[in-house]
Design a protein around this motif. Sequence first.
Motif, PDB file in Angstrom:
ATOM      1  N   GLU A   1     -60.623  58.326  48.529  1.00  0.00           N
ATOM      2  CA  GLU A   1     -61.709  57.843  47.587  1.00  0.00           C
ATOM      3  C   GLU A   1     -63.052  57.593  48.343  1.00  0.00           C
ATOM      4  O   GLU A   1     -63.871  57.450  47.748  1.00  0.00           O
ATOM      5  N   GLY A   2     -62.815  57.677  49.480  1.00  0.00           N
ATOM      6  CA  GLY A   2     -64.164  57.453  50.278  1.00  0.00           C
ATOM      7  C   GLY A   2     -65.236  58.712  50.229  1.00  0.00           C
ATOM      8  O   GLY A   2     -66.546  58.531  50.669  1.00  0.00           O
ATOM      9  N   PHE A   3     -64.899  59.801  49.446  1.00  0.00           N
ATOM     10  CA  PHE A   3     -65.758  60.940  49.214  1.00  0.00           C
ATOM     11  C   PHE A   3     -66.401  60.692  47.909  1.00  0.00           C
ATOM     12  O   PHE A   3     -66.818  61.762  47.675  1.00  0.00           O
ATOM     13  N   GLY A   4     -66.205  59.855  46.996  1.00  0.00           N
ATOM     14  CA  GLY A   4     -66.421  59.861  45.894  1.00  0.00           C
ATOM     15  C   GLY A   4     -65.568  60.776  45.039  1.00  0.00           C
ATOM     16  O   GLY A   4     -64.403  60.881  45.303  1.00  0.00           O
ATOM     17  N   ARG A   5     -66.014  61.618  44.019  1.00  0.00           N
ATOM     18  CA  ARG A   5     -65.413  62.317  43.323  1.00  0.00           C
ATOM     19  C   ARG A   5     -65.096  63.749  43.886  1.00  0.00           C
ATOM     20  O   ARG A   5     -64.230  64.480  43.196  1.00  0.00           O
ATOM     21  N   VAL A   6     -65.824  64.067  44.904  1.00  0.00           N
ATOM     22  CA  VAL A   6     -65.719  65.615  45.415  1.00  0.00           C
ATOM     23  C   VAL A   6     -64.417  65.751  46.165  1.00  0.00           C
ATOM     24  O   VAL A   6     -64.149  64.979  47.114  1.00  0.00           O
ATOM     25  N   VAL A   7     -63.802  66.683  45.896  1.00  0.00           N
ATOM     26  CA  VAL A   7     -62.458  66.879  46.684  1.00  0.00           C
ATOM     27  C   VAL A   7     -62.588  68.360  47.192  1.00  0.00           C
ATOM     28  O   VAL A   7     -61.464  68.922  47.992  1.00  0.00           O
ATOM     29  N   GLY A   8     -63.709  69.377  46.880  1.00  0.00           N
ATOM     30  CA  GLY A   8     -63.377  70.688  47.343  1.00  0.00           C
ATOM     31  C   GLY A   8     -64.906  71.162  47.187  1.00  0.00           C
ATOM     32  O   GLY A   8     -65.561  70.797  46.304  1.00  0.00           O
ATOM     33  N   LEU A   9     -64.945  72.381  47.850  1.00  0.00           N
ATOM     34  CA  LEU A   9     -66.540  72.886  47.814  1.00  0.00           C
ATOM     35  C   LEU A   9     -66.346  74.562  47.865  1.00  0.00           C
ATOM     36  O   LEU A   9     -65.502  75.019  48.757  1.00  0.00           O
ATOM     37  N   ALA A  10     -67.247  75.290  47.495  1.00  0.00           N
ATOM     38  CA  ALA A  10     -67.278  76.657  47.832  1.00  0.00           C
ATOM     39  C   ALA A  10     -68.978  76.763  47.983  1.00  0.00           C
ATOM     40  O   ALA A  10     -69.604  76.805  46.896  1.00  0.00           O
ATOM     41  N   MET A  11     -69.614  76.740  49.120  1.00  0.00           N
ATOM     42  CA  MET A  11     -70.692  77.092  49.431  1.00  0.00           C
ATOM     43  C   MET A  11     -71.192  78.723  49.546  1.00  0.00           C
ATOM     44  O   MET A  11     -70.554  79.361  50.529  1.00  0.00           O
ATOM     45  N   THR A  12     -72.134  79.403  48.890  1.00  0.00           N
ATOM     46  CA  THR A  12     -72.421  80.514  48.936  1.00  0.00           C
ATOM     47  C   THR A  12     -73.759  81.022  49.499  1.00  0.00           C
ATOM     48  O   THR A  12     -74.687  80.040  48.912  1.00  0.00           O
ATOM     49  N   LYS A  13     -74.024  82.092  50.166  1.00  0.00           N
ATOM     50  CA  LYS A  13     -75.260  82.455  50.725  1.00  0.00           C
ATOM     51  C   LYS A  13     -75.631  83.993  50.171  1.00  0.00           C
ATOM     52  O   LYS A  13     -74.547  84.772  50.213  1.00  0.00           O
ATOM     53  N   TYR A  14     -76.585  84.408  50.294  1.00  0.00           N
ATOM     54  CA  TYR A  14     -77.213  85.691  50.112  1.00  0.00           C
ATOM     55  C   TYR A  14     -78.234  86.074  51.029  1.00  0.00           C
ATOM     56  O   TYR A  14     -79.303  85.539  51.136  1.00  0.00           O
ATOM     57  N   PHE A  15     -78.050  86.996  51.649  1.00  0.00           N
ATOM     58  CA  PHE A  15     -78.841  87.674  52.699  1.00  0.00           C
ATOM     59  C   PHE A  15     -79.721  88.734  52.111  1.00  0.00           C
ATOM     60  O   PHE A  15     -78.920  89.772  51.970  1.00  0.00           O
ATOM     61  N   GLU A  16     -80.804  88.664  52.057  1.00  0.00           N
ATOM     62  CA  GLU A  16     -81.776  89.836  51.588  1.00  0.00           C
ATOM     63  C   GLU A  16     -81.803  91.030  52.365  1.00  0.00           C
ATOM     64  O   GLU A  16     -81.777  92.375  52.153  1.00  0.00           O
ATOM     65  N   ALA A  17     -81.452  90.583  53.900  1.00  0.00           N
ATOM     66  CA  ALA A  17     -81.417  91.701  55.038  1.00  0.00           C
ATOM     67  C   ALA A  17     -80.346  92.594  54.639  1.00  0.00           C
ATOM     68  O   ALA A  17     -80.331  93.727  54.983  1.00  0.00           O
ATOM     69  N   THR A  18     -79.166  92.152  54.193  1.00  0.00           N
ATOM     70  CA  THR A  18     -77.981  92.776  54.011  1.00  0.00           C
ATOM     71  C   THR A  18     -78.106  94.034  52.960  1.00  0.00           C
ATOM     72  O   THR A  18     -78.122  95.136  52.937  1.00  0.00           O
TER      73      THR A  18
END
Length: 333
Positions: free
Chosen positions: A237-254
Motif C-alpha cells: 500500500e505504501g506505493f499507491g497503486r503501482v506494483v510493476g514497471l517497464a521502462m524503455t529507452k531508445y539510443f539513436e546512436a545504435t
Amino acid sequence: MDIAWRALMEEDIPAWARFGRAVEEVDREDEHYSEADLAEIYAEPLFDPPRGSLAGFDGDEMVAFGMLRVRSEADEIHRMGFDGAVHPAYRGRGLGTELLRWAPEAARALHEERYPDSRLGLSTGCMSTNQAAAALLERFGFKPVRYYHGMRIALAAEPLHVHSIEGIEIVPYAAELDEQVRLVKNASFKDHWGTAKTLLEQWRTAYLDSVSFRPDLSFIALRSEVGGNGGADAETEGFGRVVGLAMTKYFEATTTATGEREAHIALLGTLREVRRRGIAHALLASVLHAARAAGFDAASLGVDSQNPTGALGIYERIGFTVKDTWVNYQREY
C-alpha cells in the motif's frame, strides 16, 4: 609513449564519443552512445569527473579512459563501479595497466568520504569473448562473480497477446505517477544481487530528463481501484497503486551504427507481493506491441543469469534469445 593523462572535462565529450565508437567496433559490447548520451553520463549525480575519471590523450584523441561511480548505499562492502577501456590501436602498450593502477587509489578517497565504516570493493567487467581484458583483470586480482546475458527479439512477427490479470491494469507510463514508479523500482530490485536504491536525482537524470527515455514505450502495472488490492498485502500500500514497471529507452546512436531501431527495456520489475501472476509478462508484451507499432525493428534487455525471479525463463518464453554475455569481475581492497 607521449600520452597526456588527466581527468575528463565536459569539452572532451566529442572525443569521448569517437573513442567509444572505436572501442565498440572491436569489442562488440553493444554500447552505442551519442554526445548527448555521454553528456548525461558526465552529469550523473554519483559520478565525480574531476576525481573519479582518468583519460589518456594522444594529441586531441582520447586513447584510454576509466571512470568510477560511487553507490547510493553500502553495507559491509561498498562495491564501487569501475569502467575502463583502451583504444584498439593502442592496446598492448600498458595503458590498461595504468587505468587499473589508478582506479583503487582514486576509489579510496571517494569511498572514505561516504562509507568509512565499510570495506571497499571495485566492480567491473568485460564481454565473455574478450579474453585479453579478462586476463588483465585477473592479473590485478579481480575474480568473475556474476554473468549477465544481453537478450534480443526481432519485432517482425506479432508479439504475444497481452493477457488480462484480475485486479491489475497495465497502462502507459504516466509522469504524475513517476515517484511511485521510482519507489516500486527500488523495492522490486531489492532482492536482486548487487543492486542499490536509485535516488531521486539519479532517477531524473536516467529517465525523466534523459534524451533516450521513451515514455510512449514504457508501461506500469496498477492495482485496480475496483476489485480490491489485486493480491497485494499491506506493505504494498505504501506505493499507491503501482506494483510493476517497464521502462524503455531508445539510443539513436545504435541506429546510426547498426541501421536498426532497437527499443531497450532498461528496467522491468514487479513487487515481490504480486509476483507469479503474469504481470512481468504483460508489461513486457505491452512494450513489444508498442515498439512494433512505432516501427521498431527489435527490442533488447539485460538479465542476471541467476536472477531469483526466474526472469531469464520469462524472456525466453516470450521469444528473446541470448546474444552475448557480460562477466562481472570484483575485487576487495
